[in-house]
Design a protein around this motif. Structure first.
Motif, PDB file in Angstrom:
ATOM      1  N   ALA A   9      -1.216  -6.430 -12.727  1.00  0.00           N
ATOM      2  CA  ALA A   9      -0.629  -5.170 -12.270  1.00  0.00           C
ATOM      3  C   ALA A   9       0.716  -4.933 -12.944  1.00  0.00           C
ATOM      4  O   ALA A   9       1.006  -3.817 -13.382  1.00  0.00           O
ATOM      5  CB  ALA A   9      -0.472  -5.195 -10.744  1.00  0.00           C
ATOM      6  N   ALA A  12       0.114  -4.005 -16.611  1.00  0.00           N
ATOM      7  CA  ALA A  12      -0.436  -2.658 -16.755  1.00  0.00           C
ATOM      8  C   ALA A  12       0.626  -1.610 -16.448  1.00  0.00           C
ATOM      9  O   ALA A  12       0.689  -0.564 -17.093  1.00  0.00           O
ATOM     10  CB  ALA A  12      -1.636  -2.481 -15.826  1.00  0.00           C
ATOM     11  N   ASP A  13       1.492  -1.906 -15.466  1.00  0.00           N
ATOM     12  CA  ASP A  13       2.510  -0.922 -15.096  1.00  0.00           C
ATOM     13  C   ASP A  13       3.523  -0.725 -16.213  1.00  0.00           C
ATOM     14  O   ASP A  13       4.058   0.371 -16.375  1.00  0.00           O
ATOM     15  CB  ASP A  13       3.220  -1.370 -13.816  1.00  0.00           C
ATOM     16  CG  ASP A  13       4.189  -0.317 -13.317  1.00  0.00           C
ATOM     17  OD1 ASP A  13       3.761   0.846 -13.209  1.00  0.00           O
ATOM     18  OD2 ASP A  13       5.357  -0.641 -13.071  1.00  0.00           O
ATOM     19  N   GLY A  17      -0.694   2.088 -17.727  1.00  0.00           N
ATOM     20  CA  GLY A  17      -2.147   2.221 -17.818  1.00  0.00           C
ATOM     21  C   GLY A  17      -2.846   1.740 -16.566  1.00  0.00           C
ATOM     22  O   GLY A  17      -2.248   1.084 -15.714  1.00  0.00           O
ATOM     23  N   PHE A  18      -4.119   2.082 -16.466  1.00  0.00           N
ATOM     24  CA  PHE A  18      -4.945   1.582 -15.369  1.00  0.00           C
ATOM     25  C   PHE A  18      -5.438   0.177 -15.721  1.00  0.00           C
ATOM     26  O   PHE A  18      -5.501  -0.198 -16.896  1.00  0.00           O
ATOM     27  CB  PHE A  18      -6.144   2.492 -15.145  1.00  0.00           C
ATOM     28  CG  PHE A  18      -5.821   3.750 -14.387  1.00  0.00           C
ATOM     29  CD1 PHE A  18      -6.184   3.883 -13.065  1.00  0.00           C
ATOM     30  CD2 PHE A  18      -5.152   4.788 -15.007  1.00  0.00           C
ATOM     31  CE1 PHE A  18      -5.876   5.035 -12.370  1.00  0.00           C
ATOM     32  CE2 PHE A  18      -4.846   5.940 -14.319  1.00  0.00           C
ATOM     33  CZ  PHE A  18      -5.211   6.065 -13.000  1.00  0.00           C
ATOM     34  N   ILE A  19      -5.782  -0.601 -14.685  1.00  0.00           N
ATOM     35  CA  ILE A  19      -6.398  -1.903 -14.919  1.00  0.00           C
ATOM     36  C   ILE A  19      -7.900  -1.684 -14.993  1.00  0.00           C
ATOM     37  O   ILE A  19      -8.512  -1.281 -14.008  1.00  0.00           O
ATOM     38  CB  ILE A  19      -6.064  -2.890 -13.800  1.00  0.00           C
ATOM     39  CG1 ILE A  19      -4.557  -3.005 -13.628  1.00  0.00           C
ATOM     40  CG2 ILE A  19      -6.668  -4.251 -14.096  1.00  0.00           C
ATOM     41  CD1 ILE A  19      -4.156  -3.877 -12.465  1.00  0.00           C
ATOM     42  N   GLY A  20      -8.471  -1.889 -16.154  1.00  0.00           N
ATOM     43  CA  GLY A  20      -9.912  -1.661 -16.291  1.00  0.00           C
ATOM     44  C   GLY A  20     -10.511  -2.660 -17.244  1.00  0.00           C
ATOM     45  O   GLY A  20      -9.850  -3.608 -17.664  1.00  0.00           O
ATOM     46  N   LEU A  24     -10.245  -6.513 -15.973  1.00  0.00           N
ATOM     47  CA  LEU A  24     -11.060  -6.726 -14.779  1.00  0.00           C
ATOM     48  C   LEU A  24     -12.091  -7.812 -15.013  1.00  0.00           C
ATOM     49  O   LEU A  24     -12.383  -8.584 -14.091  1.00  0.00           O
ATOM     50  CB  LEU A  24     -11.741  -5.412 -14.368  1.00  0.00           C
ATOM     51  CG  LEU A  24     -10.880  -4.447 -13.570  1.00  0.00           C
ATOM     52  CD1 LEU A  24     -11.670  -3.204 -13.229  1.00  0.00           C
ATOM     53  CD2 LEU A  24     -10.374  -5.092 -12.305  1.00  0.00           C
TER      54      LEU A  24
ATOM     55  N   LEU B  38     -12.454  -5.047  -6.634  1.00  0.00           N
ATOM     56  CA  LEU B  38     -12.440  -4.878  -8.091  1.00  0.00           C
ATOM     57  C   LEU B  38     -13.410  -3.783  -8.512  1.00  0.00           C
ATOM     58  O   LEU B  38     -13.137  -3.045  -9.466  1.00  0.00           O
ATOM     59  CB  LEU B  38     -12.793  -6.190  -8.784  1.00  0.00           C
ATOM     60  CG  LEU B  38     -11.759  -7.301  -8.707  1.00  0.00           C
ATOM     61  CD1 LEU B  38     -12.057  -8.375  -9.722  1.00  0.00           C
ATOM     62  CD2 LEU B  38     -10.354  -6.793  -8.908  1.00  0.00           C
ATOM     63  N   ALA B  45     -10.480   3.387 -12.438  1.00  0.00           N
ATOM     64  CA  ALA B  45      -9.978   3.333 -13.812  1.00  0.00           C
ATOM     65  C   ALA B  45     -10.827   4.195 -14.737  1.00  0.00           C
ATOM     66  O   ALA B  45     -10.313   4.799 -15.682  1.00  0.00           O
ATOM     67  CB  ALA B  45      -9.972   1.882 -14.302  1.00  0.00           C
ATOM     68  N   ARG B  92      -3.250   5.316 -10.067  1.00  0.00           N
ATOM     69  CA  ARG B  92      -2.973   4.108 -10.841  1.00  0.00           C
ATOM     70  C   ARG B  92      -2.442   3.008  -9.917  1.00  0.00           C
ATOM     71  O   ARG B  92      -2.854   1.849 -10.002  1.00  0.00           O
ATOM     72  CB  ARG B  92      -1.942   4.438 -11.924  1.00  0.00           C
ATOM     73  CG  ARG B  92      -1.612   3.311 -12.862  1.00  0.00           C
ATOM     74  CD  ARG B  92      -0.945   3.835 -14.118  1.00  0.00           C
ATOM     75  NE  ARG B  92       0.341   4.465 -13.856  1.00  0.00           N
ATOM     76  CZ  ARG B  92       1.483   3.791 -13.731  1.00  0.00           C
ATOM     77  NH1 ARG B  92       1.486   2.478 -13.831  1.00  0.00           N
ATOM     78  NH2 ARG B  92       2.610   4.425 -13.501  1.00  0.00           N
ATOM     79  N   ASN B  95      -5.164   1.690  -7.858  1.00  0.00           N
ATOM     80  CA  ASN B  95      -5.907   0.770  -8.727  1.00  0.00           C
ATOM     81  C   ASN B  95      -5.241  -0.611  -8.725  1.00  0.00           C
ATOM     82  O   ASN B  95      -5.905  -1.636  -8.521  1.00  0.00           O
ATOM     83  CB  ASN B  95      -5.967   1.402 -10.129  1.00  0.00           C
ATOM     84  CG  ASN B  95      -6.484   0.484 -11.215  1.00  0.00           C
ATOM     85  OD1 ASN B  95      -5.700  -0.132 -11.913  1.00  0.00           O
ATOM     86  ND2 ASN B  95      -7.786   0.395 -11.378  1.00  0.00           N
ATOM     87  N   TYR B  96      -3.925  -0.658  -8.879  1.00  0.00           N
ATOM     88  CA  TYR B  96      -3.211  -1.947  -8.870  1.00  0.00           C
ATOM     89  C   TYR B  96      -3.359  -2.633  -7.506  1.00  0.00           C
ATOM     90  O   TYR B  96      -3.592  -3.840  -7.431  1.00  0.00           O
ATOM     91  CB  TYR B  96      -1.718  -1.766  -9.148  1.00  0.00           C
ATOM     92  CG  TYR B  96      -1.361  -1.230 -10.512  1.00  0.00           C
ATOM     93  CD1 TYR B  96      -2.306  -1.147 -11.517  1.00  0.00           C
ATOM     94  CD2 TYR B  96      -0.061  -0.822 -10.794  1.00  0.00           C
ATOM     95  CE1 TYR B  96      -1.962  -0.647 -12.763  1.00  0.00           C
ATOM     96  CE2 TYR B  96       0.284  -0.336 -12.033  1.00  0.00           C
ATOM     97  CZ  TYR B  96      -0.674  -0.245 -13.012  1.00  0.00           C
ATOM     98  OH  TYR B  96      -0.333   0.249 -14.237  1.00  0.00           O
ATOM     99  N   VAL B  99      -6.604  -4.237  -7.027  1.00  0.00           N
ATOM    100  CA  VAL B  99      -6.728  -5.459  -7.828  1.00  0.00           C
ATOM    101  C   VAL B  99      -5.956  -6.594  -7.162  1.00  0.00           C
ATOM    102  O   VAL B  99      -6.457  -7.708  -7.021  1.00  0.00           O
ATOM    103  CB  VAL B  99      -6.223  -5.221  -9.266  1.00  0.00           C
ATOM    104  CG1 VAL B  99      -6.065  -6.534  -9.999  1.00  0.00           C
ATOM    105  CG2 VAL B  99      -7.171  -4.319 -10.015  1.00  0.00           C
ATOM    106  N   VAL B 100      -4.726  -6.305  -6.738  1.00  0.00           N
ATOM    107  CA  VAL B 100      -3.882  -7.350  -6.163  1.00  0.00           C
ATOM    108  C   VAL B 100      -4.412  -7.777  -4.793  1.00  0.00           C
ATOM    109  O   VAL B 100      -4.267  -8.933  -4.398  1.00  0.00           O
ATOM    110  CB  VAL B 100      -2.426  -6.849  -6.063  1.00  0.00           C
ATOM    111  CG1 VAL B 100      -1.578  -7.806  -5.274  1.00  0.00           C
ATOM    112  CG2 VAL B 100      -1.851  -6.667  -7.452  1.00  0.00           C
TER     113      VAL B 100
END
Lengths: 181, 165
Positions: A9, A12-13, A17-20, A24, B38, B45, B92, B95-96, B99-100
């Motif tokens: 994270a 990406a920040d 950008g997005f995490i993809g 992933l 995820l 994403a 966004r 999205n983080y 994930v976290v």
């Protein structure tokens, strides 16, 4: 403190950008091997006192001057401090293995460690050697391959390939070594 | 940044002990549930542009003149572009956070101070709520993602909506 997920994270920040995609899939691999990772942490923690004692005994055998008067671990007080510090370093390595990221090790243990050891007069060569012995021993416990010498302490876990995790743990030990030497 | 892993480690560290079996159990529980998170993050994403565009359309349907207090000229293309940019920003961070596995990224990068910012810019938080509510109602399993992933996605959206309400 970061882990493998929050590290993604943060990076990406920084680019917005997005995490993809690729990130992933790395995290999915992390999750798929999650049980191995927990077994690896368990292998370190269950054998912690053995690993620590072996490392300190090892440097004393290799360098008998350490226990002689004016040596690095002369007097029980210094020896006890050495055992305690070895255990602390091993503990932070176990945290780093659990998190899958070295930030907890770097921030909470290694930051300023060289200066502290210097101020206390710790022989850094011997300290680095003790960490190297812990690295060999801990990695053998992680891969459950420590059966070359009796008493053949092995964990009753599902057998699998943990060489990747052993390599990751070795890299954390290497960070400790380079931080103090 | 707060997550299940870092929380377990911080607890072990404050007691200066090695990770205990209960620490490892809580980490394992989180890892088992993380596949759905995820999946939701992956879907965001790859589709964030259309999600944000639909949210903007929903906002301007409900508020044809844009946020209250705006001048009419600001409601044209420029306003819509900025509105979409903000929704992409929130997506966004969602999205983080997915994930976290915690709300850390949303809290640290958006929610702290957001009320003061929108007040200073005289933007009605209700416009954002309209957009997020649309996203919340638009998601559909299994068309968009699996139902478990949708639960995680909607949970993150609800968290944002509550922070704005």
């Amino acid at each position: 403190m970061l882990d493998a997920f929050s590290r993604k994270a943060i990076s990406a920040d920084s680019s917005g950008g997005f995490i993809g995609g690729a990130e992933l899939s790395q995290l999915k691999a992390f999750i798929a091997d999650g049980n191995k990772r927990l077994d690896a942490v368990n292998a370190i923690t269950s054998n912690a006192s053995c690993v620590v004692a072996d490392s300190v005994a090892g440097i004393c055998c290799e360098n008998t001057g350490l226990t002689a008067p004016n040596g690095g671990v002369y007097t029980n007080r210094k020896m006890a401090a050495c055992l305690r510090d070895s255990e602390i370093l091993l503990r932070y390595v176990s945290y780093a293995v659990l998190a899958g990221d070295a930030s907890v090790l770097q921030d909470r243990a290694l930051n300023g460690l060289r200066e502290t050891f210097g101020a206390l007069g710790v022989p850094t060569g011997s300290a680095a050697r003790a960490v190297a012995i812990m690295k060999a021993s801990a990695c053998a416990h992680i891969t459950n391959s420590n059966d070359t010498t009796p008493p053949k302490r092995k964990m009753a876990v599902t057998q699998g390939d943990c060489s990747g995790l052993a390599g990751e743990a070795a890299s954390y030990f290497d960070m400790v070594i380079s931080a103090i030497s | 940044m707060k997550s299940v892993l870092t929380t377990a480690i911080a607890a072990a560290d404050s007691a200066s002990r090695f990770p205990s079996s209960s620490d490892l159990e809580s980490v394992q529980g989180s890892l088992q549930r993380s596949a759905a998170r995820l999946e939701a993050a992956e879907k965001i994403a790859s589709n964030y542009d259309s999600i944000a565009q639909e949210a903007v359309d929903a906002v301007y349907q409900q508020f044809p003149n844009g946020a209250a207090g705006r001048q009419p000229r600001q409601c044209a293309v420029e306003g819509k572009d900025k509105c979409k940019r903000d929704f992409v920003h929130y997506l966004r961070l969602i999205n983080y956070s997915l994930v976290v596995g915690g709300t850390g990224p949303l809290d640290e990068l958006a929610i702290n101070g957001q009320r003061e910012v929108y007040k200073a810019l005289s933007i009605d938080a209700g416009t954002f709520v309209a957009g997020f509510t649309h996203m919340r109602n638009r998601g559909c399993a299994p068309r968009d993602m699996s139902s478990q992933a949708l639960v995680e996605y909607n949970g993150a959206l609800d968290y944002v909506i509550n922070s704005l309400a």
